[in-house]
Design an enzyme around this catalytic site. Sequence first.
Site, PDB file in Angstrom:
ATOM      1  N   TYR A  49       0.705  -1.150  -0.039  1.00  0.00           N
ATOM      2  CA  TYR A  49      -0.021  -0.003  -0.082  1.00  0.00           C
ATOM      3  C   TYR A  49       1.057   1.214  -0.007  1.00  0.00           C
ATOM      4  O   TYR A  49       0.694   2.103  -0.779  1.00  0.00           O
ATOM      5  CB  TYR A  49      -0.941  -0.020   1.143  1.00  0.00           C
ATOM      6  CG  TYR A  49      -1.570   1.444   1.350  1.00  0.00           C
ATOM      7  CD1 TYR A  49      -2.882   1.538   0.559  1.00  0.00           C
ATOM      8  CD2 TYR A  49      -1.526   2.179   2.432  1.00  0.00           C
ATOM      9  CE1 TYR A  49      -3.588   2.577   0.681  1.00  0.00           C
ATOM     10  CE2 TYR A  49      -2.415   3.160   2.551  1.00  0.00           C
ATOM     11  CZ  TYR A  49      -3.150   3.216   1.736  1.00  0.00           C
ATOM     12  OH  TYR A  49      -3.776   4.691   1.964  1.00  0.00           O
ATOM     13  N   LYS A  53       1.293   4.229  -3.074  1.00  0.00           N
ATOM     14  CA  LYS A  53       1.105   5.463  -2.552  1.00  0.00           C
ATOM     15  C   LYS A  53       2.113   6.514  -3.200  1.00  0.00           C
ATOM     16  O   LYS A  53       1.973   7.514  -3.672  1.00  0.00           O
ATOM     17  CB  LYS A  53       0.750   5.968  -1.221  1.00  0.00           C
ATOM     18  CG  LYS A  53      -0.578   5.297  -0.953  1.00  0.00           C
ATOM     19  CD  LYS A  53      -1.782   6.191  -1.636  1.00  0.00           C
ATOM     20  CE  LYS A  53      -3.251   6.179  -1.010  1.00  0.00           C
ATOM     21  NZ  LYS A  53      -4.252   6.921  -1.814  1.00  0.00           N
ATOM     22  N   ASN A  78      -3.179   9.390  10.399  1.00  0.00           N
ATOM     23  CA  ASN A  78      -4.498   8.703  10.666  1.00  0.00           C
ATOM     24  C   ASN A  78      -5.846   9.349  10.941  1.00  0.00           C
ATOM     25  O   ASN A  78      -6.097   9.789  11.997  1.00  0.00           O
ATOM     26  CB  ASN A  78      -4.103   7.869  11.993  1.00  0.00           C
ATOM     27  CG  ASN A  78      -3.478   6.676  11.710  1.00  0.00           C
ATOM     28  OD1 ASN A  78      -1.873   7.023  11.660  1.00  0.00           O
ATOM     29  ND2 ASN A  78      -3.528   5.468  12.074  1.00  0.00           N
ATOM     30  N   VAL A  93      -8.162   2.594  13.938  1.00  0.00           N
ATOM     31  CA  VAL A  93      -8.682   1.515  14.951  1.00  0.00           C
ATOM     32  C   VAL A  93      -9.746   2.326  15.856  1.00  0.00           C
ATOM     33  O   VAL A  93     -10.574   1.555  16.510  1.00  0.00           O
ATOM     34  CB  VAL A  93      -7.545   1.198  16.143  1.00  0.00           C
ATOM     35  CG1 VAL A  93      -6.488   0.406  15.320  1.00  0.00           C
ATOM     36  CG2 VAL A  93      -6.910   2.543  16.555  1.00  0.00           C
ATOM     37  N   VAL A  94     -10.016   3.578  15.658  1.00  0.00           N
ATOM     38  CA  VAL A  94     -10.922   4.375  16.268  1.00  0.00           C
ATOM     39  C   VAL A  94     -12.219   3.905  15.967  1.00  0.00           C
ATOM     40  O   VAL A  94     -12.867   3.618  17.151  1.00  0.00           O
ATOM     41  CB  VAL A  94     -11.012   5.941  15.967  1.00  0.00           C
ATOM     42  CG1 VAL A  94     -11.917   6.699  16.691  1.00  0.00           C
ATOM     43  CG2 VAL A  94      -9.296   6.416  16.035  1.00  0.00           C
ATOM     44  N   VAL A 109      -6.295  -4.841  21.122  1.00  0.00           N
ATOM     45  CA  VAL A 109      -4.799  -4.165  20.836  1.00  0.00           C
ATOM     46  C   VAL A 109      -3.993  -5.065  20.387  1.00  0.00           C
ATOM     47  O   VAL A 109      -3.490  -5.952  20.774  1.00  0.00           O
ATOM     48  CB  VAL A 109      -4.486  -3.443  22.011  1.00  0.00           C
ATOM     49  CG1 VAL A 109      -3.115  -2.690  21.654  1.00  0.00           C
ATOM     50  CG2 VAL A 109      -5.401  -2.285  22.458  1.00  0.00           C
ATOM     51  N   ARG A 176       1.019  -6.843  14.721  1.00  0.00           N
ATOM     52  CA  ARG A 176       0.900  -7.243  13.142  1.00  0.00           C
ATOM     53  C   ARG A 176       2.164  -6.927  12.532  1.00  0.00           C
ATOM     54  O   ARG A 176       2.684  -5.891  12.844  1.00  0.00           O
ATOM     55  CB  ARG A 176      -0.172  -6.712  12.668  1.00  0.00           C
ATOM     56  CG  ARG A 176      -1.525  -6.857  12.999  1.00  0.00           C
ATOM     57  CD  ARG A 176      -2.820  -6.136  12.508  1.00  0.00           C
ATOM     58  NE  ARG A 176      -2.520  -4.915  12.956  1.00  0.00           N
ATOM     59  CZ  ARG A 176      -3.277  -3.840  12.463  1.00  0.00           C
ATOM     60  NH1 ARG A 176      -4.646  -4.198  11.950  1.00  0.00           N
ATOM     61  NH2 ARG A 176      -3.288  -2.256  12.541  1.00  0.00           N
ATOM     62  N   GLY A 178       4.968  -5.463  10.004  1.00  0.00           N
ATOM     63  CA  GLY A 178       5.194  -4.264   9.599  1.00  0.00           C
ATOM     64  C   GLY A 178       4.195  -3.131  10.155  1.00  0.00           C
ATOM     65  O   GLY A 178       4.350  -2.046   9.747  1.00  0.00           O
ATOM     66  N   ASP A 179       3.690  -3.356  11.057  1.00  0.00           N
ATOM     67  CA  ASP A 179       3.003  -2.294  11.971  1.00  0.00           C
ATOM     68  C   ASP A 179       4.091  -1.145  12.408  1.00  0.00           C
ATOM     69  O   ASP A 179       5.078  -1.591  12.779  1.00  0.00           O
ATOM     70  CB  ASP A 179       2.403  -2.557  13.101  1.00  0.00           C
ATOM     71  CG  ASP A 179       0.862  -2.611  12.809  1.00  0.00           C
ATOM     72  OD1 ASP A 179       0.290  -2.350  11.800  1.00  0.00           O
ATOM     73  OD2 ASP A 179      -0.090  -3.069  13.727  1.00  0.00           O
TER      74      ASP A 179
END
Length: 234
Positions: A49, A53, A78, A93-94, A109, A176, A178-179
């Site tokens: 992704y 971009k 974000n 995540v909100v 989380v 996760r 690559g976070d």
Amino acid sequence: NAGGTIEVMCAAARQHVRRVVLASSCAVYGCTAALPSRETQRPDPTSPYGVSKLAAEGYLHTLGCRHGIATVALRYFNVFGEGQDPHSAYAAVVPAFALAALEGRAPVVNGDPAITRDYVHVGDIVRANLLAAGAQVPGGVTCNVATGTSHSLGDLLDAIGAAVGHPVVPVIGPARPGDVARSEADVTLARRALDYAAVVPFETAVERTVRWYAEHARERIGTAPGALVGAGRP
């Protein structure tokens, strides 16, 4: 993202469009150790992704220069706010946390609650786009759109808890791959080029978002009837 941007720019050239604004992403920075992230630093995306971009930015400006189209790329951080689909792969995540809190579930989380993000309300994003569309903004500009401050997932849970009226205790899941652990934008260029500054405070943005889900989640997101425990709380 890359192919679509090429098609948009070719169509813009055929129709003699004077300006194109691209929704880019902070994902182009990757897991950088240097914070806050500045547009002058070398992009190092860690996901397909982010790569797409970054490629889109290159095509935007190159084709814009070739066809005489003023171009502006906005690197969103974000983004969250009212109306965001909590099931979208592109959502922050909100909404997931907000719906969990309203339904009386423990949000998950992934990784460390100390992970930080530069959360920016959708209203500020809209304003940045309108500013970027203005003829006074020079072409060939790429800039961050964010608040210039970061908040942890723990801060987010506290703000959601304040909005729903009870503490929100998460379940900690695996991190996760690559976070990014930390994220924060330098918005100096956006202030200089666009006259942009975020105006919606973090806690206010979270409260507005939670209130929207409490009022609209059932009919617009498809939440099961009766699932919104505490939806009437402030």
